[in-house]
Design a protein around this motif. Structure first.
Motif, mmCIF file in Angstrom:
data_model
loop_
_atom_site.group_PDB
_atom_site.id
_atom_site.type_symbol
_atom_site.label_atom_id
_atom_site.label_comp_id
_atom_site.label_asym_id
_atom_site.label_seq_id
_atom_site.Cartn_x
_atom_site.Cartn_y
_atom_site.Cartn_z
ATOM 1 N N ASP A 3 75.137 66.943 74.856
ATOM 2 C CA ASP A 3 74.131 65.898 74.688
ATOM 3 C C ASP A 3 74.567 64.574 75.289
ATOM 4 N N PRO A 5 74.057 61.241 76.863
ATOM 5 C CA PRO A 5 72.847 60.455 77.042
ATOM 6 C C PRO A 5 72.559 60.228 78.519
ATOM 7 N N THR A 7 71.078 57.899 80.065
ATOM 8 C CA THR A 7 71.214 56.566 80.625
ATOM 9 C C THR A 7 72.634 56.266 81.086
ATOM 10 N N MET A 8 73.605 56.877 80.448
ATOM 11 C CA MET A 8 74.994 56.608 80.808
ATOM 12 C C MET A 8 75.228 56.852 82.297
ATOM 13 N N PRO A 265 66.924 48.174 76.627
ATOM 14 C CA PRO A 265 67.457 48.791 77.839
ATOM 15 C C PRO A 265 67.541 47.750 78.944
ATOM 16 N N PHE B 140 79.066 58.230 68.721
ATOM 17 C CA PHE B 140 77.834 57.617 69.218
ATOM 18 C C PHE B 140 77.287 56.594 68.223
ATOM 19 N N HIS B 146 67.758 54.269 72.710
ATOM 20 C CA HIS B 146 67.380 54.593 74.090
ATOM 21 C C HIS B 146 68.550 55.158 74.886
ATOM 22 N N GLU B 147 69.747 55.056 74.317
ATOM 23 C CA GLU B 147 70.915 55.607 75.005
ATOM 24 C C GLU B 147 71.236 57.023 74.533
ATOM 25 N N LEU B 148 70.446 57.537 73.577
ATOM 26 C CA LEU B 148 70.704 58.869 73.025
ATOM 27 C C LEU B 148 69.727 59.887 73.601
ATOM 28 N N SER B 149 70.135 61.150 73.582
ATOM 29 C CA SER B 149 69.223 62.213 74.009
ATOM 30 C C SER B 149 68.211 62.498 72.904
ATOM 31 N N MET B 152 69.734 64.086 69.826
ATOM 32 C CA MET B 152 70.554 63.167 69.039
ATOM 33 C C MET B 152 69.680 62.224 68.230
ATOM 34 N N ARG B 155 68.513 64.051 65.189
ATOM 35 C CA ARG B 155 69.573 64.140 64.171
ATOM 36 C C ARG B 155 69.713 62.819 63.431
#
Lengths: 272, 263
Positions: A3, A5, A7-8, A265, B140, B146-149, B152, B155
């Protein structure tokens, strides 16, 4: 961990140094072109119509040295900031109060829209009749000019708040105060800052126009005084001071905005 | 033992808009009950009023008819202003959208519930940390939503509700919007967490496999106006391995029976 992210990887690449130089170079070139056009205008039309940049700079320097620039700026800022603050406070509080009652909103909205149409500068002579020639008439005009901008942007922000977040918070057991303070207030911050950034230059403009009409000091007073004696260089110097003032305050507002919205963001590299 | 949550002859129709006929009944004569510690799944086709049903139970919306009993006491109201969302924090609600606060990091989103309830202390913090570990979000904590999938975020939303430990948790297709692999993982996570605490869960889904994999009992909703069309006890023993749920004895037969009832 699968998983990762998205954006990284995609977004986090910082602008390269060469691209930054390109931006700075472009800005400098544009500024030089503007000054060149200014100088060209002064040479072809004459100093009465177009004060030459060098003379304007010399005048600015003289004003800075003899202290008049500072006292004029302070006089203008005093009114602009006070009006801005009063209007900002009411422009935010009123939508928050109205939010709780659709009926009150419906009752107040026509009045707001109607009075918004009043040309505020036209009120100045009448306000002078009421309040004399002190700061008060200018303050009222500035407050009115700014209030509507902040009120409308805040109201739009409140209407745009994600209802689902509020519903979630209620289920969890958040108080209405908590919801107003955290969810609604934070959600509308981008709108609020947009309102402030539109409103501040107008607050300064309104103050300066007010000073044309009635004042003993201030940037507007200086411009008007110069105009009356056909001192074009003085007019230009005054305009430059007003511009610098707006730019400086905008930079401060931008800094505060970046800090308050640091959770958003990063879209500064976004291409339109 | 009396059921923890009881739904009696529930009905719902939305108020008419100006100049239109009143809407048809979305729910009608809908009755069921949930025992304490039970994992109940409700299967229904899209548009069967599943979300409406959960909204009414969570009291983010009113019922037009019928009654809801919580711990034996009626909590029904017809007045939208008298609604008590989450009825005094006894009902947690994991919605279809994660509804995370975009300005809060993972850990702060999880702590939001504790914060607003004034329950934030070292013990509850430790509990939040443990839940974050349990669903694989360690590392995390300081990321913004917005930085998580998508998985995630689900969860995070799930443990934001688990962390304050409401006796009943409603779940509205919480895993509908993620890919199949992530969904299986999330289902496994949910079951593991549930085995730890055995909360009462009402889990709504359109996915028959999911209803079987998770539930003790599955209810089938009819098309509108929705009522309970059938009830199936899931004979698969726990703990279940959701990744191999298809291979477990009893799955195929239960699947066929439920599919026949879902219109």
């Amino acid at each position: 961990m699968t998983d990762v992210p998205a954006t990284m990887a995609d977004v986090a690449s910082p602008p390269t140094a060469s691209r930054k130089w390109l931006i700075h170079g472009g800005r400098a070139a544009l500024a030089l072109a503007l000054i060149a056009g200014w100088e060209y205008g002064a040479r072809t039309l004459g100093p009465l119509f177009f004060a030459p940049p060098i003379e304007t700079a010399q005048r600015l320097w003289a004003l800075a040295v003899n202290g008049q620039m500072l006292s004029d700026i302070m006089a203008t800022l005093r009114v602009a900031v006070a009006g801005f603050a009063i209007a900002g406070i009411f422009g935010v509080i009123l939508p928050f109060l109205l939010r709780r009652s659709p009926r009150a909103t419906e009752a107040v909205e026509p009045a707001v829209l109607f009075t918004m149409g009043i040309p505020k500068y036209a009120l100045a002579p009448w306000l002078i009749l009421w309040f004399g020639i002190g700061d008060m008439p200018k303050l009222v005009v500035v407050t009115l000019v700014v209030f509507y901008i902040v009120f409308i942007t805040t109201f739009a922000g409140i209407r745009g708040v994600d209802r689902r977040l509020i519903s979630m918070a209620r289920v969890i057991g958040a108080s209405e105060r908590r919801i107003a303070r955290e969810i609604i207030w934070t959600s509308l911050l981008p709108f609020f800052f947009t309102g402030l950034k539109i409103a501040f230059p107008r607050a300064v403009s309104a103050t300066i126009v007010g000073e044309f009409l009635v004042s003993t000091q201030g940037v507007g007073r200086y411009i008007e005084g110069a105009r009356q004696v056909s001192d074009t260089t003085g007019v230009f110097a005054g305009v430059v001071i007003a511009l610098a003032l707006v730019l400086a305050i905008n930079a401060v507002l931008n800094g505060i905005e970046r800090w308050a919205l640091r959770w958003q963001p990063v879209e500064r590299e976004m291409e339109l | 033992m009396s059921p923890l949550l009881e739904i009696k002859k529930l009905g719902k129709r939305f108020p008419a808009r100006h100049g239109r006929e009143p809407s048809p009944w979305v729910l009608q004569d809908l009755s069921f009950s949930v025992a304490e510690g039970e994992f109940l799944t409700i299967v229904g086709p899209s548009g069967a009023g599943k979300s409406t049903l959960l909204n009414i139970i969570a009291q983010t919306d009113t019922a037009s008819a019928g009654e809801i009993l919580l711990g034996g006491a009626s909590v029904t109201t017809r007045d939208p202003r008298a609604l008590k969302p989450g009825i005094e924090r006894r009902i947690g609600y994991v919605t279809q959208d994660d509804n995370l606060l975009p300005w809060r990091s993972t850990i702060d989103n999880v702590l939001f519930a504790l914060e607003v309830q004034g329950k934030l202390d070292d013990a509850s913090r430790a509990r939040a940390e443990k839940l974050i570990q349990a669903v694989g979000l360690a590392g995390f904590e300081t990321y913004y939503p917005h930085e998580l999938s998508g998985g995630m975020r689900k969860r995070t939303a799930l443990i934001r509700t688990l962390v304050y430990d409401p006796p009943i948790i409603l779940m509205d297709e919480p895993f509908a919007a993620v890919d199949a692999q992530t969904r299986t993982q999330l289902q496994a996570d949910l079951l593991r967490l549930w085995e730890m605490g055995r909360k009462t869960i009402v889990f709504v889904t359109h996915d028959i496999t999911e209803a079987i994999a998770l539930g003790d009992r599955a209810l089938v909703l009819s098309k509108q106006p929705s009522r309970i069309a059938a009830e199936h006890t899931i004979p698969i023993p726990r703990p279940r391995n959701v990744k191999d749920i298809f291979a477990l004895p009893g799955f195929a037969a239960t699947y066929e029976k439920i599919r026949a009832d879902v219109q």
